[in-house]
Design a protein around this motif. Structure first.
Motif, short mmCIF file in Angstrom:
data_model
loop_
_atom_site.label_atom_id
_atom_site.label_comp_id
_atom_site.label_asym_id
_atom_site.label_seq_id
_atom_site.Cartn_x
_atom_site.Cartn_y
_atom_site.Cartn_z
N LEU A 89 9.14 -13.66 -13.55
CA LEU A 89 10.22 -14.39 -12.90
C LEU A 89 11.51 -13.58 -12.86
O LEU A 89 11.63 -12.55 -13.52
N MET A 90 12.45 -14.08 -12.07
CA MET A 90 13.81 -13.54 -12.04
C MET A 90 14.78 -14.71 -12.22
O MET A 90 14.59 -15.78 -11.63
N SER A 224 13.72 -17.71 -9.73
CA SER A 224 12.86 -17.28 -8.62
C SER A 224 11.62 -16.59 -9.15
O SER A 224 11.61 -16.05 -10.26
N ASN A 225 10.57 -16.62 -8.34
CA ASN A 225 9.41 -15.79 -8.63
C ASN A 225 9.79 -14.33 -8.42
O ASN A 225 10.75 -14.01 -7.71
N ARG A 226 9.02 -13.43 -9.04
CA ARG A 226 9.32 -12.00 -8.93
C ARG A 226 8.20 -11.28 -8.19
O ARG A 226 7.02 -11.53 -8.45
N HIS A 227 8.60 -10.41 -7.28
CA HIS A 227 7.64 -9.60 -6.54
C HIS A 227 8.25 -8.22 -6.35
O HIS A 227 9.35 -8.08 -5.81
N TYR A 228 7.54 -7.19 -6.83
CA TYR A 228 8.07 -5.82 -6.80
C TYR A 228 9.46 -5.75 -7.44
O TYR A 228 10.39 -5.15 -6.88
N ASP A 229 9.58 -6.38 -8.61
CA ASP A 229 10.80 -6.32 -9.42
C ASP A 229 12.03 -6.87 -8.72
O ASP A 229 13.16 -6.45 -8.99
N ALA A 230 11.82 -7.82 -7.82
CA ALA A 230 12.94 -8.44 -7.11
C ALA A 230 12.66 -9.93 -6.94
O ALA A 230 11.50 -10.36 -6.92
N PRO A 231 13.72 -10.74 -6.82
CA PRO A 231 13.51 -12.17 -6.56
C PRO A 231 12.78 -12.35 -5.23
O PRO A 231 13.02 -11.63 -4.27
N PHE A 272 -4.34 -6.98 -17.82
CA PHE A 272 -4.95 -6.88 -16.49
C PHE A 272 -4.98 -8.27 -15.88
O PHE A 272 -5.45 -9.23 -16.51
N TYR A 273 -4.46 -8.39 -14.66
CA TYR A 273 -4.47 -9.68 -13.98
C TYR A 273 -5.87 -10.01 -13.49
O TYR A 273 -6.66 -9.13 -13.14
N ILE A 274 -6.14 -11.31 -13.43
CA ILE A 274 -7.39 -11.81 -12.86
C ILE A 274 -7.06 -12.45 -11.51
O ILE A 274 -6.51 -13.54 -11.45
N ASN A 275 -7.35 -11.72 -10.44
CA ASN A 275 -7.12 -12.26 -9.09
C ASN A 275 -5.68 -12.73 -8.92
O ASN A 275 -5.41 -13.91 -8.67
N ASN A 276 -4.74 -11.79 -9.03
CA ASN A 276 -3.33 -12.16 -8.99
C ASN A 276 -2.90 -12.65 -7.60
O ASN A 276 -3.50 -12.31 -6.58
N HIS A 277 -1.85 -13.48 -7.59
CA HIS A 277 -1.37 -14.09 -6.36
C HIS A 277 -0.58 -13.10 -5.52
O HIS A 277 0.01 -12.15 -6.03
N LYS A 278 -0.56 -13.38 -4.23
CA LYS A 278 0.25 -12.62 -3.28
C LYS A 278 1.19 -13.59 -2.57
O LYS A 278 0.85 -14.76 -2.39
N PRO A 279 2.37 -13.12 -2.17
CA PRO A 279 3.30 -14.01 -1.46
C PRO A 279 2.69 -14.54 -0.17
O PRO A 279 1.87 -13.87 0.47
N SER A 280 3.11 -15.73 0.21
CA SER A 280 2.64 -16.31 1.46
C SER A 280 3.10 -15.46 2.63
O SER A 280 4.24 -15.01 2.69
N SER A 281 2.19 -15.22 3.57
CA SER A 281 2.53 -14.44 4.75
C SER A 281 3.20 -15.34 5.78
O SER A 281 2.79 -16.49 5.98
N PRO A 282 4.23 -14.85 6.45
CA PRO A 282 4.88 -15.67 7.48
C PRO A 282 3.95 -15.89 8.66
O PRO A 282 3.14 -15.03 9.01
#
Length: 291
Positions: A89-90, A224-231, A272-282
């Protein structure tokens, strides 16, 4: 998985970090959950604000928070297999102490619920009845208030009972793992009156365990959730959902020195993540405009 032999005397267990006690206000309490070690770690991260950084797209400063809950399976050759839930998170910098407490409760509640759901999966349930065990979530909440709350230790306010009384509850109703509880509310077991067979009932949280409220809207960007070290906004279609990743980790059995060091180390262990989440695509092909 709580066992009968883990039951302790409630009057002398406030400083224990393992065991099981029965209280008249909150029912069964798992002292491992209620010791508050994860809450202490989270509090230190939130108030230290380490590695904060300015993000122009938000016109504000944020710092990373890694909160996790995990369980362990002891293996041979001095190794342990850990599995758990990690929330990357951020958090916005320079928030008030009260807001940080609300953020901490939001993080703890969502992650704890996800961790219990993980333990309740078919794969894990073969080995343990811990998933949503009747005492787990309320014990997590108790541990949170022992760290972030003020005043008298809430474990004392919960009116712990003697070991003999707790044993009588266990022997009458059976293992607490047989009773599932998906709410942060106590599960109470009335005093046995043989030969009548009684059933547990849901209780209500007392005021001293309910005065900090979690956030009900994450759109304000304090958390916020974190993705690539950013909110990352809109990580999920539901903006109020925090990202909780399942992970596994293989580590050597810790020594006493390792345990002391871990208490001071706020970083997420290697995993090690198990099937990690990806951000929703627009959806570029959907428009809400009427032409």
């Amino acid at each position: 998985m709580s066992k009968r032999e883990e039951i302790k005397d409630g009057f002398s267990s406030s400083n224990r970090k393992s065991g099981l006690v029965y209280t008249k206000i909150l029912g069964w309490i798992d002292l491992g959950h209620a010791c508050g070690d994860d809450a202490k770690r989270l509090k230190a991260i939130l108030f230290e604000e380490k590695d904060r950084k300015y993000f122009p797209e938000f016109n504000d400063w944020y710092f990373p928070v890694d909160y996790f809950q995990e369980m362990v399976k002891h293996l041979r050759f001095g190794l342990d297999l850990w599995a758990g839930v990690h929330a990357p998170l951020m958090v916005r910098s320079c928030l008030s102490n009260e807001m940080k407490k609300r953020i901490a409760l939001t993080i703890m509640k969502q992650t704890a619920w996800r961790f219990e759901a993980f333990q309740a999966t078919t794969m894990i349930a073969k080995f343990t009845d811990s998933g949503f065990s009747g005492e787990d979530l309320v014990s997590d909440l108790l541990g949170f208030y022992r760290v972030f709350g003020t005043g008298i230790d809430p474990l004392i306010l919960a009116m712990p009972t003697t070991k003999n009384y707790a044993l009588s509850i266990w022997d009458h109703y059976g293992p607490i793992g047989n009773f599932k509880n998906k709410e942060f509310r106590p599960l109470l077991f009335p005093q046995p009156v043989p030969p009548k067979k009684q059933t547990p009932r849901k209780g209500y949280l007392p005021s001293w365990l309910n005065y900090i409220q979690p956030l009900n809207d994450l759109n304000e960007n304090s958390l916020s959730n974190r993705h690539y070290d950013a909110p990352k906004n809109n990580f999920f279609p539901d903006n109020n959902r925090l990202n909780e990743e399942l992970y596994v980790s293989l580590r050597r059995k810790p020594s006493k020195e390792d345990n002391l060091l871990r208490q001071k180390n706020f970083e997420m262990p290697s995993h090690f993540y198990i099937n990690n989440h990806k951000p929703s695509s627009p959806d570029y092909f959907h428009s809400t405009n009427n032409f």
